[in-house]
Design an enzyme around this catalytic site. Structure first.
Site, PDB file in Angstrom:
ATOM      1  N   SER A   1      -6.176 -15.979   4.463  1.00 24.71           N
ATOM      2  CA  SER A   1      -6.999 -14.873   3.958  1.00 24.71           C
ATOM      3  C   SER A   1      -6.284 -14.209   2.787  1.00 24.71           C
ATOM      4  O   SER A   1      -5.391 -14.784   2.189  1.00 24.71           O
ATOM      5  CB  SER A   1      -7.269 -13.871   5.087  1.00 24.71           C
ATOM      6  OG  SER A   1      -6.050 -13.433   5.657  1.00 24.71           O
TER       7      SER A   1
ATOM      8  N   ASP B   1      26.976  -0.936  -9.202  1.00 24.80           N
ATOM      9  CA  ASP B   1      26.334  -0.302  -8.045  1.00 24.80           C
ATOM     10  C   ASP B   1      24.844  -0.621  -7.986  1.00 24.80           C
ATOM     11  O   ASP B   1      24.109  -0.037  -7.194  1.00 24.80           O
ATOM     12  CB  ASP B   1      26.563   1.205  -8.047  1.00 24.80           C
ATOM     13  CG  ASP B   1      26.022   1.886  -9.304  1.00 24.80           C
ATOM     14  OD1 ASP B   1      25.521   1.162 -10.199  1.00 24.80           O
ATOM     15  OD2 ASP B   1      26.100   3.121  -9.398  1.00 24.80           O
TER      16      ASP B   1
ATOM     17  N   ASP C   1      26.934   2.351 -15.554  1.00 24.11           N
ATOM     18  CA  ASP C   1      27.986   2.831 -14.666  1.00 24.11           C
ATOM     19  C   ASP C   1      28.919   3.796 -15.394  1.00 24.11           C
ATOM     20  O   ASP C   1      29.161   3.665 -16.598  1.00 24.11           O
ATOM     21  CB  ASP C   1      28.805   1.656 -14.122  1.00 24.11           C
ATOM     22  CG  ASP C   1      28.017   0.802 -13.150  1.00 24.11           C
ATOM     23  OD1 ASP C   1      26.998   1.292 -12.633  1.00 24.11           O
ATOM     24  OD2 ASP C   1      28.422  -0.348 -12.901  1.00 24.11           O
TER      25      ASP C   1
ATOM     26  N   THR D   1       0.808  -1.223   0.000  1.00 28.19           N
ATOM     27  CA  THR D   1       0.000   0.000   0.000  1.00 28.19           C
ATOM     28  C   THR D   1       0.840   1.272   0.000  1.00 28.19           C
ATOM     29  O   THR D   1       0.707   2.118  -0.890  1.00 28.19           O
ATOM     30  CB  THR D   1      -0.939  -0.002   1.213  1.00 28.19           C
ATOM     31  OG1 THR D   1      -1.837  -1.105   1.100  1.00 28.19           O
ATOM     32  CG2 THR D   1      -1.741   1.289   1.282  1.00 28.19           C
TER      33      THR D   1
ATOM     34  N   LEU E   1       3.243   1.475   9.842  1.00 27.46           N
ATOM     35  CA  LEU E   1       2.060   2.310   9.652  1.00 27.46           C
ATOM     36  C   LEU E   1       1.430   2.725  10.968  1.00 27.46           C
ATOM     37  O   LEU E   1       0.643   3.677  11.003  1.00 27.46           O
ATOM     38  CB  LEU E   1       1.030   1.571   8.791  1.00 27.46           C
ATOM     39  CG  LEU E   1       1.520   1.088   7.422  1.00 27.46           C
ATOM     40  CD1 LEU E   1       0.357   0.571   6.595  1.00 27.46           C
ATOM     41  CD2 LEU E   1       2.256   2.189   6.670  1.00 27.46           C
TER      42      LEU E   1
ATOM     43  N   ASP F   1      -9.729  -3.405  -0.096  1.00 25.24           N
ATOM     44  CA  ASP F   1      -8.551  -4.036   0.499  1.00 25.24           C
ATOM     45  C   ASP F   1      -8.870  -4.686   1.840  1.00 25.24           C
ATOM     46  O   ASP F   1      -8.476  -5.825   2.104  1.00 25.24           O
ATOM     47  CB  ASP F   1      -7.447  -2.991   0.684  1.00 25.24           C
ATOM     48  CG  ASP F   1      -6.161  -3.581   1.215  1.00 25.24           C
ATOM     49  OD1 ASP F   1      -5.435  -4.220   0.430  1.00 25.24           O
ATOM     50  OD2 ASP F   1      -5.878  -3.423   2.417  1.00 25.24           O
TER      51      ASP F   1
ATOM     52  N   ARG G   1      21.149   1.728 -13.682  1.00 23.77           N
ATOM     53  CA  ARG G   1      21.635   2.705 -14.660  1.00 23.77           C
ATOM     54  C   ARG G   1      23.085   2.389 -15.019  1.00 23.77           C
ATOM     55  O   ARG G   1      23.822   1.823 -14.212  1.00 23.77           O
ATOM     56  CB  ARG G   1      21.525   4.128 -14.116  1.00 23.77           C
ATOM     57  CG  ARG G   1      20.068   4.567 -13.927  1.00 23.77           C
ATOM     58  CD  ARG G   1      19.985   5.989 -13.419  1.00 23.77           C
ATOM     59  NE  ARG G   1      18.607   6.435 -13.348  1.00 23.77           N
ATOM     60  CZ  ARG G   1      17.933   6.989 -14.346  1.00 23.77           C
ATOM     61  NH1 ARG G   1      18.527   7.169 -15.512  1.00 23.77           N
ATOM     62  NH2 ARG G   1      16.683   7.366 -14.198  1.00 23.77           N
TER      63      ARG G   1
END
Length: 906
Positions: free
Chosen positions: A514, A783, A789, A238, A272, A358, A787
């Site tokens: 559940s 790393d 390096d 969530t 939360l 939910d 993206r």
């Protein structure tokens, strides 16, 4: 404020005594006095009956008069209108102390003499926000949450559906579906506002299956813009997804990586239910209400993760601290009230959040009558919103985005993995349970980084046949998940099969039997809802699936905002809009591209190849190409344009061969990419090209280009980007793929995958798709941020083997492109279809538990797991694809950001 039970603005108000009774009227007291006079004469008359007193008739007349008077007084002051007509209803009598054959005050419940309609007439309106025919024309009471009285319009307290129920006007859902070509806004609105409305846990499949029971949401779907599946972020929880929606960032980028998490640098835990949830340090990125604030646009949020936290020192102009007990109707009415504020106070952007379906999904599972009831409830609430907008004249003005954060899966106690079964003593580790479980040591932050996660991952791998979980060091997780580059993501994570969860032991499990969520964001049951409705959205359009990180840029376009940097592809959702706002363009090439003629002299490469396979003189002739040859090669090998190099300060040679094109890096001494086309009827030769290499005299020779360099290494070898066995031009053309410019360092374990891909899968894909174009190459992501390096990072991670520095790829990528129309070949596509993969380059195949297995049983499954968007490949390689296509850039972004959903969840 009027007290309950008083009728506002209608006649005098009667006082009442402290005990709740009405005060006695003086007039009634004087009229009752004669009753005292008549009692004694009546008794005397009865005793004197035998004597027949002459006054008897007078006494009887007096008694009769008193009885009549008593009856009249009772009618006036006690029974009131019931004398004239028997009263059986509470309508107009709620909470009044009036006496009849039934009562309508609070005491009637304990006395057991309530009118039959007391509950629906007097009690239900205190917590029901709608009118029904019975309530129409009711008496106004302040304790009612809304009114169905005849004058409610005057008092501005009507229930939302008053007009449709009590005045026989059509509700929004009953009106015909019309295209809103131009915004129809009240005069005080300069431009259409935007409302982001979340129905937590609304699985995309719910609308597919139960749409017939959801008339309002179905109308929004049919009249607006809709996708069957909106892809959430991983983990499908969530808080991470709600925050991704409003920032356009992956959880690893915005910091909210789960509903529960630990930060070793802060040495703090987030949940939360903790106060830590309000600590701004957890929230990175820029949510849209902050973006709006920076650009002088007001926002109002009725609950949204992060909206009650000072992010960058900024809160929404109007916001509510989360309180799950606030009725859903109250939230909707509040937003409708905000829309009526004066223009200088009124927000332009709004959020609204409901916990259903939910909550019901967690309690009862996604396939349950309770979830259906919850769906019908939220459908009525969305209808309440639309009717409210209609009353305000905003139903054809406001742009509504109806959305959810994730789907829901059915849990099973039989589908839970417990680590104590494999580890024995587990006192030194803590596990964040669920379908996206993570593990860390208990002794934190001291041992958070030094703990031996690698040994534990190896210990938990391949422990039993058909194991339903895979332990991953986070750099090896599928790159499409973007779930690695954050200290809050533990170094050891677990990938679970559909419907499976993991915990340390049975006592720590939750959602056993559940509903639960959090699994792979490509699983079909994790898919979320998206509907766009309003003047900006196309009418009756259904679009392909997309990721929720794209919604931030979309909302910025609707609001006229400049987006903050984010992980979305701005413009990829232009096809949802009637008039797109942002016009994207291709990125500019940054690398230095050059042609590399033959310069070097041949050297012994230490190979043991049969001479007839590589006749050197004939081979050199093949590389002497005319201009016409080059044009033909481009058309065949890169029909959609060569990949552009976005790597800054990078020097690349463009090498042309008869059958493939190569972008060779002079900085890395290996190819960045190779591109070739595999037509439907092309065949692979059966020649053995092992230990065969031919020196490419156009590039500098390096020791890593020699067969002899790899001979004594038991794990590391080399692999070909373009397969040497593909020989489609002529039997007289020798395999140029044996050139040293076509090889990359490759673990022998990965060669198993690479060879099966080339020798088996590509042939099948080419046959199924009427040919494919293939672009492949190495990936360097040391790393693990997804993206490419920098050269500095690459230098830091190079290895020295046999006194020679060598750079070993972390992954390999493959991009396959074909035509949507199977009647077309890859050389003449009118529309494209693509699939991409980013495969981890590991010294073993423990990820797939390959012992005793044939490649056919696991390689394709591995490819499916590591499927990626073309955009993911671009980000991690520094390349840009399809730049020579005629389609708009926004159309190409749709192609690049597409990912298919995993529909089989057995």
């Amino acid at each position: 404020m009027e007290r309950d039970g008083d009728q506002a603005g209608h006649g005098p108000r009667h006082g009442s005594a402290g005990n709740g009774r009405e005060l006695e009227s003086p007039a009634a007291a004087s009229l009752l006095a004669p009753m005292d006079l008549g009692e004694e004469p009546l008794e005397k008359a009865e005793r004197a009956r035998p004597a027949k007193d002459p006054n008897t008739y007078k006494v009887l007349s007096l008694v009769l008069s008193v009885c009549v008077l008593t009856t009249i007084l009772g009618c006036i002051f006690g029974l009131k209108p019931s004398c004239a007509k028997e009263v059986k209803s509470c309508k107009g009598r709620c909470f009044e102390r009036t006496f009849s054959n039934c009562r309508c005050d609070a005491a009637c419940v304990s006395l057991g003499n309530c009118c039959l309609d007391f509950q629906e007439t007097c009690v239900e309106p205190t917590h029901i926000w709608t009118c029904n025919k019975f309530r129409c024309g009711e008496k106004r009471l302040s304790r009612f949450v809304c009114s169905c009285a005849d004058d409610c319009k005057t008092h501005n307290d009507c229930c939302i559906n008053y007009s449709s129920v009590c005045q026989d006007k059509k509700s929004w859902v009953e009106e015909t579906c019309e295209s809103i070509d131009t915004p129809e806004c009240p005069a005080e609105f300069e431009s259409p506002p935007t409302l982001l409305f979340s129905l937590d846990g609304f699985r995309a499949e719910y609308l597919h299956t139960w749409g017939g029971l959801l008339p309002v949401i179905s109308k929004l779907k049919n009249c607006g813009t809709y996708t069957k599946n909106m892809r959430p972020m991983y983990p499908t929880k969530t808080f991470p997804n709600h925050y991704s929606i409003v920032t356009g960032l992956y959880p690893e980028s915005h910091g909210i990586i789960d509903n529960k998490m630990y930060d070793p640098k802060m040495n703090a835990s987030f949940s939360l239910k903790s106060k830590e949830k309000f600590n701004p340090l957890w929230y990175k990125g820029q949510p849209i209400w902050v973006t709006a604030n920076h650009q002088e646009v007001k926002s109002g949020t009725y609950f949204w993760p992060g909206s009650d936290v000072e992010i960058d020192g900024i809160l929404p102009d109007i916001y509510k601290v989360y309180n799950g007990s606030v009725p859903f109707e109250e939230r909707i009415l509040a937003v409708l009230e905000w829309l009526q504020l004066p223009s200088h106070e009124r927000p332009h952007f709004y959020t609204l959040y409901l916990e259903e379906p939910d909550s019901s999904g967690h309690s009862h599972g996604p396939v349950s009558s309770e979830v259906i009831k919850a769906l019908q409830k939220v459908d009525r609430l969305v209808g309440m919103l639309m009717d409210g907008l209609k009353d305000l004249g905003l139903d054809k003005c406001l742009n509504l985005i109806l959305i959810s954060d994730h789907g829901m899966e059915q849990g099973s106690c039989k589908k839970y993995v417990y680590l104590n079964k494999y580890l024995g003593d587990v006192n030194n580790v803590k596990v964040v349970y669920g379908p996206a479980a993570r593990l860390r040591p208990t002794d934190v932050p001291e041992t958070y980084y030094s703990f031996n996660y690698e040994a534990l991952a190896k210990n938990l791998s391949c422990r039993e046949p058909n194991q339903h979980f895979r332990p991953y060091l986070k750099p090896f997780l599928p790159k499409r998940l973007h779930f690695a580059k954050s200290d809050r993501i533990e170094p050891l994570t677990f990938y679970l099969d559909p419907q499976w969860q993991l915990a340390l032991n049975p006592s720590e499990r939750k959602y056993c039997g559940s509903g639960f969520h959090g699994s792979d964001n490509l699983f079909s049951n994790m898919q979320a809802l998206f509907i766009g409705y309003g003047p900006a959205f196309k009418h009756g359009a259904e679009v392909d699936s997309f990721e929720n990180i794209e919604v931030y840029n979309l909302m910025c376009d609707l609001l006229g905002l400049i987006p903050a940097p984010n992980n979305g592809s701005h413009g990829s959702l232009n096809h949802l809009l009637k008039k797109p706002i942002y016009n994207p363009s291709h990125p500019k090439e940054e690398g230095f591209l050059s042609q590399c003629p033959i310069k070097s002299t041949s050297n012994d490469l230490g190979c043991t190849c049969d001479p007839w396979i590589v006749p050197i003189k004939d081979f050199e002739k093949q590389l002497n190409l005319t201009t016409e040859d080059v044009d033909d090669i481009y058309h065949m090998t890169v029909p959609y344009g060569r990949p552009r190099i976005l790597l800054k300060q990078h020097h690349v040679c463009l090498l042309q061969q008869q059958q493939f094109l190569t972008g060779y890096s002079l900085d890395l001494l290996m190819p960045l990419w190779a591109s070739y086309t595999f037509l439907r009827n092309d065949q692979f030769s059966r020649d053995d090209f092992s230990n065969c290499l031919y020196q490419d005299l156009r590039i500098p020779l390096s020791p890593v280009h020699k067969c002899s360099y790899y001979k004594s290494n038991s794990k590391l070898s080399y692999g070909f980007l373009t397969p040497p066995r593909l020989n489609r031009v002529s039997n007289h053309i020798y395999s140029e793929a044996l050139l040293t410019s076509n090889i990359v360092p490759m673990y022998q374990s990965f060669q198993v995958i690479w060879h099966y891909l080339h020798d088996t899968l590509l042939q099948r894909y080419a046959h199924e798709r009427n040919g494919i174009n293939v672009v492949s190459g190495p990936v360097f992501d040391f790393d693990y941020d997804g993206r490419y390096d920098s050269l500095e990072i690459l230098k830091q991670n190079s290895r020295v083997i046999r006194s020679q520095e060598i750079l070993i790829p972390t992954h390999f990528f493959i991009v396959l492109t074909s035509c949507k129309q199977l009647s077309e070949t890859p050389l003449e596509c009118s529309a494209l279809e693509s699939s991409a993969y980013i495969l981890p380059h590991r010294p073993d195949n423990i990820e797939s538990c390959t012992h005793g297995k044939r490649e056919s049983s696991w390689v394709e499954e591995l490819l499916t797991l590591h499927r990626a968007r073309v955009t993911d490949v671009e980000l991690i390689t520094g390349l840009s694809f399809y730049q020579d296509r005629q389609e708009s850039v926004s159309e190409l972004l749709r192609l690049k950001t597409h990912l298919p959903i995993f529909s089989q969840e057995d």
